[in-house]
Design an enzyme around this catalytic site. Sequence first.
Site, PDB file in Angstrom:
ATOM      1  N   ILE A  84      41.587  36.215  46.940  1.00 29.79           N
ATOM      2  CA  ILE A  84      42.902  35.911  46.090  1.00 29.79           C
ATOM      3  C   ILE A  84      43.438  37.566  46.733  1.00 29.79           C
ATOM      4  CG2 ILE A  84      43.774  37.336  44.059  1.00 29.79           C
ATOM      5  CD1 ILE A  84      42.638  34.568  44.272  1.00 29.79           C
ATOM      6  N   HIS A 144      38.423  39.695  39.524  1.00 32.02           N
ATOM      7  CA  HIS A 144      36.972  39.952  39.780  1.00 32.02           C
ATOM      8  C   HIS A 144      37.102  41.600  40.116  1.00 32.02           C
ATOM      9  CE1 HIS A 144      33.488  40.043  42.122  1.00 32.02           C
ATOM     10  NE2 HIS A 144      33.124  38.796  41.087  1.00 32.02           N
TER      11      HIS A 144
HETATM   12 CO    CO Z   1      30.963  38.647  40.827  1.00 33.08          CO
END
Ligand code: CO
Length: 255
Positions: A84, A144
């Site tokens: 990402i 994340h």
């Molecule tokens: Co992780």
Amino acid sequence: MKKGILVVSFGTSHLDTLEKTIAVIEKEIADRFPDAGVYRAFTSGMIIRKLKRTEQIHIDTVTEALQRMSEDGIDEVIVQPTHIINGIENDRMMEDLMEYMSLFRRIRVGKPLLSSVDDYKKSIHAVMAETELSEGEMLVLMGHGTDHHANSAYPTLEYTFHALGYNQVLVGTVESFPELKNVMAKLKIAGKKKVALMPFMLVAGDHAKNDMAGEEDSWKSELEEEGYEVRVIMKGLGEFSGIRKIFLEHIEEAM
Ligand code: CO
């Protein structure tokens, strides 16, 4: 020249989401570039080991895949990460590529999802085009997050959602900034009581199932404790056709 495309993912040990995300991306790449062999590598050694142990599935590391490609007689390589952001996983991938560059005539590398300003805008439109929210419902995305300086992608992402008129969308991260408490402060200001929770990660794996949607110590449970009505959208970014299209474009740009 014999061409190969190496698709590099962090990886997931959850086969359901793997099939719906990473496998679909790889298939679309193979369909789009029929003259190139498509190869898979994961950057997470932990996940590679877990898949071997629990599912008896072998996945190459980046260096193993490069050796395999070289043995298959490929001399022109395009590497496309499904990462990402340009963070730690991407840096490690680049280090591995540097080491094995001499095996090939040419290696070119596509960019992660969120690289240019245009990438942010396209990603946002891709997500919103396939996400239905009910009246007054806020969309909270769980990214994340990382210690790497590339973590700035997440506040930038939220800023860009708002700049494009999607004020009902908030972005937090599991492992860095913004945190859930930052998201909660903004939810309070928005004054809305309904929240849809979705991962902003390629797969809907461990973080999505446990940290986001788990019954205890999750974003869902914490939001519910604060009185929010929470709906979970268990869908990784790789399930969005518009997101997969950006990765295909990044391969074309690299070519
Ligand atoms: Co992780």
